[in-house]
Design a protein around this motif. Structure first.
Motif, PDB file in Angstrom:
ATOM      1  N   ALA A  31      -3.234  12.710 -10.884  1.00 21.49           N
ATOM      2  CA  ALA A  31      -0.652  13.397 -11.549  1.00 21.49           C
ATOM      3  C   ALA A  31      -0.612  13.946  -9.842  1.00 21.49           C
ATOM      4  N   SER A  32       0.680  13.594  -9.805  1.00 24.41           N
ATOM      5  CA  SER A  32       1.465  14.934  -8.689  1.00 24.41           C
ATOM      6  C   SER A  32       1.067  14.245  -7.835  1.00 24.41           C
ATOM      7  N   ALA A  33       1.041  14.431  -6.445  1.00 25.59           N
ATOM      8  CA  ALA A  33       1.143  13.804  -5.444  1.00 25.59           C
ATOM      9  C   ALA A  33       0.252  12.568  -5.317  1.00 25.59           C
ATOM     10  N   ALA A  34      -1.234  12.779  -5.897  1.00 25.74           N
ATOM     11  CA  ALA A  34      -2.112  12.327  -5.517  1.00 25.74           C
ATOM     12  C   ALA A  34      -1.968  10.450  -6.385  1.00 25.74           C
ATOM     13  N   LEU A  35      -1.343  10.884  -7.774  1.00 24.95           N
ATOM     14  CA  LEU A  35      -0.712   9.799  -8.155  1.00 24.95           C
ATOM     15  C   LEU A  35       0.608   8.991  -7.975  1.00 24.95           C
ATOM     16  N   LYS A  36       1.056  10.050  -7.337  1.00 26.63           N
ATOM     17  CA  LYS A  36       2.934   9.302  -6.024  1.00 26.63           C
ATOM     18  C   LYS A  36       2.196   8.353  -5.126  1.00 26.63           C
ATOM     19  N   ASN A  37       1.207   8.618  -4.687  1.00 28.65           N
ATOM     20  CA  ASN A  37       1.181   8.412  -3.231  1.00 28.65           C
ATOM     21  C   ASN A  37       0.025   7.158  -3.620  1.00 28.65           C
ATOM     22  N   ALA A  38      -1.244   6.971  -3.486  1.00 28.69           N
ATOM     23  CA  ALA A  38      -1.523   5.444  -4.399  1.00 28.69           C
ATOM     24  C   ALA A  38      -0.460   4.473  -4.661  1.00 28.69           C
ATOM     25  N   THR A  39       0.308   5.081  -6.046  1.00 28.76           N
ATOM     26  CA  THR A  39       1.082   3.709  -6.528  1.00 28.76           C
ATOM     27  C   THR A  39       2.120   3.372  -5.620  1.00 28.76           C
ATOM     28  N   ALA A  40       2.213   4.740  -4.623  1.00 29.92           N
ATOM     29  CA  ALA A  40       3.384   4.225  -3.785  1.00 29.92           C
ATOM     30  C   ALA A  40       2.464   3.081  -2.159  1.00 29.92           C
ATOM     31  N   ASP A  41       1.727   3.742  -1.874  1.00 26.23           N
ATOM     32  CA  ASP A  41       0.698   3.150  -0.770  1.00 26.23           C
ATOM     33  C   ASP A  41       0.368   1.703  -1.694  1.00 26.23           C
ATOM     34  N   ALA A  42       0.196   1.704  -2.507  1.00 22.50           N
ATOM     35  CA  ALA A  42      -0.958   0.208  -3.162  1.00 22.50           C
ATOM     36  C   ALA A  42       0.661  -0.540  -2.652  1.00 22.50           C
ATOM     37  N   LYS A  43       1.592  -0.057  -3.340  1.00 17.83           N
ATOM     38  CA  LYS A  43       2.988  -1.224  -3.835  1.00 17.83           C
ATOM     39  C   LYS A  43       2.819  -1.564  -2.208  1.00 17.83           C
ATOM     40  N   ARG A  44       3.183  -0.353  -1.311  1.00 16.27           N
ATOM     41  CA  ARG A  44       3.540  -1.535   0.171  1.00 16.27           C
ATOM     42  C   ARG A  44       2.351  -2.524   0.570  1.00 16.27           C
ATOM     43  N   THR A  45       1.080  -2.214   0.414  1.00 19.71           N
ATOM     44  CA  THR A  45       0.005  -2.975   0.435  1.00 19.71           C
ATOM     45  C   THR A  45       0.519  -4.496  -0.117  1.00 19.71           C
TER      46      THR A  45
END
Length: 132
Positions: A31-45
């Motif tokens: 949740a929170s930053a961990a969820l947001k950062n992981a989904t955004a980084d995976a999308k960039r990848t």
């Protein structure tokens, strides 16, 4: 709580391995930053035409801090994150891409977990930049 932490990394494997992110149920563990950062980084990848496939391993996950006094109980889990078997590949050809030879593939990481009504959730990751 450690089971949630392990589940989080298993779902991260799924998230990065599939171009559209389907098959991963990261919201069950993050949740929170961990969820947001992981989904955004995976999308960039994925937007760069890359996938990460293979295994992420965590060793010696240890609760190093626990606070049940606040409105939301929190805990800090420290572990050694091993991404040496988590390979970055071209999404179309599945051939490995060249990565910097000096990148850390086994490093210390601390993660913050919070106890939500649905259970424990990883809310923040903090790679320590130190090998383990």
């Amino acid at each position: 709580m450690i089971d949630t932490y392990r589940g989080y990394w298993q779902e991260m494997e799924k998230l990065y391995a599939n171009r559209d992110g389907t098959g991963a149920n990261l919201k069950q563990y993050a949740a929170s930053a961990a969820l947001k950062n992981a989904t955004a980084d995976a999308k960039r990848t994925h937007d760069r035409g890359l996938l990460n496939i293979g295994d992420v391993r965590i060793s010696k996950p240890t609760v190093t801090k626990y606070d049940a006094k606040g409105e939301i109980p929190t805990a800090t889990v420290s572990s050694c994150l091993d991404i040496s078997q988590w390979q970055t590949v071209d999404a179309d050809t599945k051939k490995p891409v060249t990565l910097p030879s000096n990148r850390l593939t086994k490093y210390l990481i601390t993660s913050t977990l919070e106890k939500w009504p649905e259970g424990w959730r990883v809310t923040r990751d903090n790679p320590q930049g130190k090998p383990c």
